[in-house]
Motif scaffolding. Structure first.
Motif, PDB file in Angstrom:
ATOM      1  N   THR A  73       0.813  -1.221   0.000  1.00 51.94           N
ATOM      2  CA  THR A  73       0.000   0.000   0.000  1.00 51.94           C
ATOM      3  C   THR A  73       0.848   1.272   0.000  1.00 51.94           C
ATOM      4  OG1 THR A  73      -0.141  -0.202   2.407  1.00 51.94           O
ATOM      5  CG2 THR A  73      -2.000  -1.059   1.120  1.00 51.94           C
ATOM      6  N   ASP A  74       2.123   1.184   0.423  1.00 50.02           N
ATOM      7  CA  ASP A  74       3.005   2.357   0.367  1.00 50.02           C
ATOM      8  C   ASP A  74       3.995   2.269  -0.800  1.00 50.02           C
ATOM      9  OD1 ASP A  74       4.671   0.388   1.355  1.00 50.02           O
ATOM     10  OD2 ASP A  74       5.567   1.650   2.896  1.00 50.02           O
ATOM     11  N   ALA A  75       3.687   1.438  -1.805  1.00 51.62           N
ATOM     12  CA  ALA A  75       4.445   1.306  -3.056  1.00 51.62           C
ATOM     13  C   ALA A  75       5.814   0.650  -2.897  1.00 51.62           C
ATOM     14  CB  ALA A  75       4.576   2.639  -3.778  1.00 51.62           C
ATOM     15  N   ALA A  76       6.002  -0.148  -1.828  1.00 50.93           N
ATOM     16  CA  ALA A  76       7.239  -0.918  -1.683  1.00 50.93           C
ATOM     17  C   ALA A  76       7.131  -2.181  -2.533  1.00 50.93           C
ATOM     18  CB  ALA A  76       7.476  -1.282  -0.220  1.00 50.93           C
ATOM     19  N   LEU A  77       8.197  -2.482  -3.280  1.00 50.66           N
ATOM     20  CA  LEU A  77       8.214  -3.663  -4.142  1.00 50.66           C
ATOM     21  C   LEU A  77       8.783  -4.865  -3.403  1.00 50.66           C
ATOM     22  CD1 LEU A  77       9.706  -2.171  -7.449  1.00 50.66           C
ATOM     23  CD2 LEU A  77       7.297  -2.457  -6.846  1.00 50.66           C
ATOM     24  N   SER A  78       8.259  -6.041  -3.703  1.00 45.83           N
ATOM     25  CA  SER A  78       8.862  -7.290  -3.244  1.00 45.83           C
ATOM     26  C   SER A  78       8.744  -8.313  -4.362  1.00 45.83           C
ATOM     27  CB  SER A  78       8.201  -7.796  -1.955  1.00 45.83           C
ATOM     28  OG  SER A  78       6.850  -8.129  -2.169  1.00 45.83           O
ATOM     29  N   LEU A  79       9.686  -9.258  -4.374  1.00 50.34           N
ATOM     30  CA  LEU A  79       9.705 -10.339  -5.364  1.00 50.34           C
ATOM     31  C   LEU A  79       9.633 -11.665  -4.631  1.00 50.34           C
ATOM     32  CD1 LEU A  79      12.537  -9.170  -7.804  1.00 50.34           C
ATOM     33  CD2 LEU A  79      10.105  -9.402  -8.360  1.00 50.34           C
ATOM     34  N   HIS A  80       8.839 -12.583  -5.179  1.00 52.91           N
ATOM     35  CA  HIS A  80       8.665 -13.896  -4.568  1.00 52.91           C
ATOM     36  C   HIS A  80       8.897 -14.948  -5.643  1.00 52.91           C
ATOM     37  CE1 HIS A  80       6.970 -11.852  -1.067  1.00 52.91           C
ATOM     38  NE2 HIS A  80       6.540 -10.995  -1.987  1.00 52.91           N
ATOM     39  N   GLY A  81       9.915 -15.778  -5.449  1.00 52.36           N
ATOM     40  CA  GLY A  81      10.246 -16.779  -6.448  1.00 52.36           C
ATOM     41  C   GLY A  81      11.640 -17.313  -6.221  1.00 52.36           C
ATOM     42  N   PRO A  82      12.232 -17.921  -7.218  1.00 48.23           N
ATOM     43  CA  PRO A  82      11.663 -18.219  -8.536  1.00 48.23           C
ATOM     44  C   PRO A  82      10.541 -19.256  -8.468  1.00 48.23           C
ATOM     45  CG  PRO A  82      14.058 -18.616  -8.482  1.00 48.23           C
ATOM     46  CD  PRO A  82      13.622 -18.336  -7.100  1.00 48.23           C
ATOM     47  N   ILE A  83       9.609 -19.105  -9.380  1.00 49.33           N
ATOM     48  CA  ILE A  83       8.468 -20.005  -9.523  1.00 49.33           C
ATOM     49  C   ILE A  83       8.428 -20.427 -10.982  1.00 49.33           C
ATOM     50  CG2 ILE A  83       5.957 -20.217  -9.357  1.00 49.33           C
ATOM     51  CD1 ILE A  83       6.056 -17.917  -7.260  1.00 49.33           C
ATOM     52  N   ARG A  84       8.243 -21.720 -11.252  1.00 48.98           N
ATOM     53  CA  ARG A  84       8.254 -22.205 -12.623  1.00 48.98           C
ATOM     54  C   ARG A  84       6.934 -21.883 -13.319  1.00 48.98           C
ATOM     55  NH1 ARG A  84       8.724 -28.412 -14.237  1.00 48.98           N
ATOM     56  NH2 ARG A  84       6.515 -28.193 -14.583  1.00 48.98           N
ATOM     57  N   GLY A  85       7.010 -20.969 -14.284  1.00 53.29           N
ATOM     58  CA  GLY A  85       5.861 -20.653 -15.123  1.00 53.29           C
ATOM     59  C   GLY A  85       5.040 -19.481 -14.625  1.00 53.29           C
ATOM     60  N   ARG A  86       4.436 -18.789 -15.592  1.00 46.28           N
ATOM     61  CA  ARG A  86       3.625 -17.609 -15.292  1.00 46.28           C
ATOM     62  C   ARG A  86       2.371 -17.965 -14.500  1.00 46.28           C
ATOM     63  NH1 ARG A  86      -0.138 -13.954 -16.341  1.00 46.28           N
ATOM     64  NH2 ARG A  86       0.481 -11.825 -16.798  1.00 46.28           N
ATOM     65  N   ALA A  87       1.707 -19.046 -14.898  1.00 45.53           N
ATOM     66  CA  ALA A  87       0.458 -19.416 -14.224  1.00 45.53           C
ATOM     67  C   ALA A  87       0.706 -19.792 -12.768  1.00 45.53           C
ATOM     68  CB  ALA A  87      -0.219 -20.562 -14.966  1.00 45.53           C
ATOM     69  N   ALA A  88       1.777 -20.523 -12.503  1.00 46.46           N
ATOM     70  CA  ALA A  88       2.087 -20.896 -11.121  1.00 46.46           C
ATOM     71  C   ALA A  88       2.409 -19.660 -10.292  1.00 46.46           C
ATOM     72  CB  ALA A  88       3.241 -21.892 -11.086  1.00 46.46           C
ATOM     73  N   ALA A  89       3.094 -18.679 -10.892  1.00 42.19           N
ATOM     74  CA  ALA A  89       3.377 -17.433 -10.179  1.00 42.19           C
ATOM     75  C   ALA A  89       2.075 -16.698  -9.862  1.00 42.19           C
ATOM     76  CB  ALA A  89       4.312 -16.547 -10.997  1.00 42.19           C
ATOM     77  N   ALA A  90       1.158 -16.660 -10.826  1.00 37.43           N
ATOM     78  CA  ALA A  90      -0.142 -16.006 -10.591  1.00 37.43           C
ATOM     79  C   ALA A  90      -0.936 -16.744  -9.517  1.00 37.43           C
ATOM     80  CB  ALA A  90      -0.935 -15.937 -11.890  1.00 37.43           C
ATOM     81  N   ASP A  91      -0.847 -18.073  -9.498  1.00 33.84           N
ATOM     82  CA  ASP A  91      -1.558 -18.862  -8.483  1.00 33.84           C
ATOM     83  C   ASP A  91      -1.037 -18.593  -7.077  1.00 33.84           C
ATOM     84  OD1 ASP A  91      -3.196 -20.012 -10.371  1.00 33.84           O
ATOM     85  OD2 ASP A  91      -2.138 -21.934 -10.423  1.00 33.84           O
ATOM     86  N   TYR A  92       0.195 -18.115  -6.971  1.00 36.55           N
ATOM     87  CA  TYR A  92       0.776 -17.839  -5.660  1.00 36.55           C
ATOM     88  C   TYR A  92       0.223 -16.533  -5.060  1.00 36.55           C
ATOM     89  CZ  TYR A  92       4.183 -17.180  -1.965  1.00 36.55           C
ATOM     90  OH  TYR A  92       4.774 -16.988  -0.741  1.00 36.55           O
ATOM     91  N   ALA A  93      -0.320 -15.660  -5.878  1.00 37.76           N
ATOM     92  CA  ALA A  93      -0.789 -14.348  -5.410  1.00 37.76           C
ATOM     93  C   ALA A  93      -1.786 -14.429  -4.246  1.00 37.76           C
ATOM     94  CB  ALA A  93      -1.364 -13.545  -6.570  1.00 37.76           C
ATOM     95  N   PRO A  94      -2.825 -15.266  -4.308  1.00 38.17           N
ATOM     96  CA  PRO A  94      -3.756 -15.309  -3.169  1.00 38.17           C
ATOM     97  C   PRO A  94      -3.086 -15.766  -1.874  1.00 38.17           C
ATOM     98  CG  PRO A  94      -4.690 -16.444  -5.073  1.00 38.17           C
ATOM     99  CD  PRO A  94      -3.282 -16.112  -5.415  1.00 38.17           C
ATOM    100  N   HIS A  95      -2.119 -16.689  -1.965  1.00 35.08           N
ATOM    101  CA  HIS A  95      -1.411 -17.151  -0.766  1.00 35.08           C
ATOM    102  C   HIS A  95      -0.630 -15.996  -0.126  1.00 35.08           C
ATOM    103  CE1 HIS A  95      -2.409 -21.289  -1.663  1.00 35.08           C
ATOM    104  NE2 HIS A  95      -1.950 -21.113  -2.891  1.00 35.08           N
ATOM    105  N   LEU A  96       0.021 -15.207  -0.987  1.00 32.74           N
ATOM    106  CA  LEU A  96       0.784 -14.067  -0.486  1.00 32.74           C
ATOM    107  C   LEU A  96      -0.144 -13.025   0.142  1.00 32.74           C
ATOM    108  CD1 LEU A  96       3.484 -12.592  -0.218  1.00 32.74           C
ATOM    109  CD2 LEU A  96       3.080 -11.622  -2.487  1.00 32.74           C
TER     110      LEU A  96
END
Length: 197
Positions: A73-96
């Motif tokens: 909410t204060d525009a700080a960036l974070s990266l979570h991975g590596p994750i194999r594939g775009r869809a798997a990375a998108a699937d991780y969003a609700p968990h995060l």
């Protein structure tokens, strides 16, 4: 036909999800080749005992490493991975988002490999201009980092990595001449939590 060498990965996420969903509504009989590769599924309606079969020819996966780019909410960036594939990375969003209430937005980002100095045009992500102008990185210790190349004027970014240290990330150079001025943000690359596996 059953012994043809079609590539088939029984651990493919789509295949596993298909088995889960069909198993809730049908009796599923799996037919394997002599090598143990699934070759055919017979789906049997439980009440009528009507059945049909589906041939399993091959699987396809997105092998490119990705990271889930998150903005708080204060525009700080974070990266979570590596994750194999775009869809798997998108699937991780609700968990995060369930673990961190500060997350305001997420997007899968391809991890450009540091061994290749040329970033393809399709590796640049367009982000909202307000996020592009305010994005920053919080301090953090990690064993892996990503380099976010941020073009604030065009509201685009690309992610390169992983790198073992911030110094390695900042030393990476692209062979592309004539780029507009971009910010180079070193962001901790956090491993995804176990529930995304």
């Amino acid at each position: 036909m059953l012994n043809t060498p079609y590539p088939f990965d029984a651990n493919n996420h789509a295949y596993q999800r298909f088995l889960t969903l069909t198993g809730e509504h049908f009796e599923v009989v799996r037919w394997d080749t002599t090598t143990g590769r699934p070759a055919l599924l017979t789906l049997i309606d439980i009440s009528s005992r009507d059945a049909f079969s589906v041939a399993l020819l091959d699987t396809d996966e997105d092998p490119q490493p990705h990271a889930l780019l998150a903005v708080t909410t204060d525009a700080a960036l974070s990266l979570h991975g590596p994750i194999r594939g775009r869809a798997a990375a998108a699937d991780y969003a609700p968990h995060l988002a369930m673990r961190d209430a500060r997350v305001a937005a997420t997007t899968p980002a391809a991890l450009h490999h540091p061994d290749t100095p040329t970033i393809r045009p399709d590796e640049w992500l367009t982000v909202p201009p307000d996020i592009a102008s305010a994005a920053h990185t919080p301090p953090g210790d990690t064993t892996s980092v990503g380099l976010v190349l941020l073009d604030r004027d065009r509201a685009q970014l690309a992610v390169v990595g992983p790198f073992p240290t911030s110094g390695d990330a900042q030393a990476w150079q692209s062979d592309t001449d004539g780029w507009p001025t971009i910010d180079r943000l070193t962001v901790a690359l956090q491993p995804p939590a176990a529930e995304s596996a």
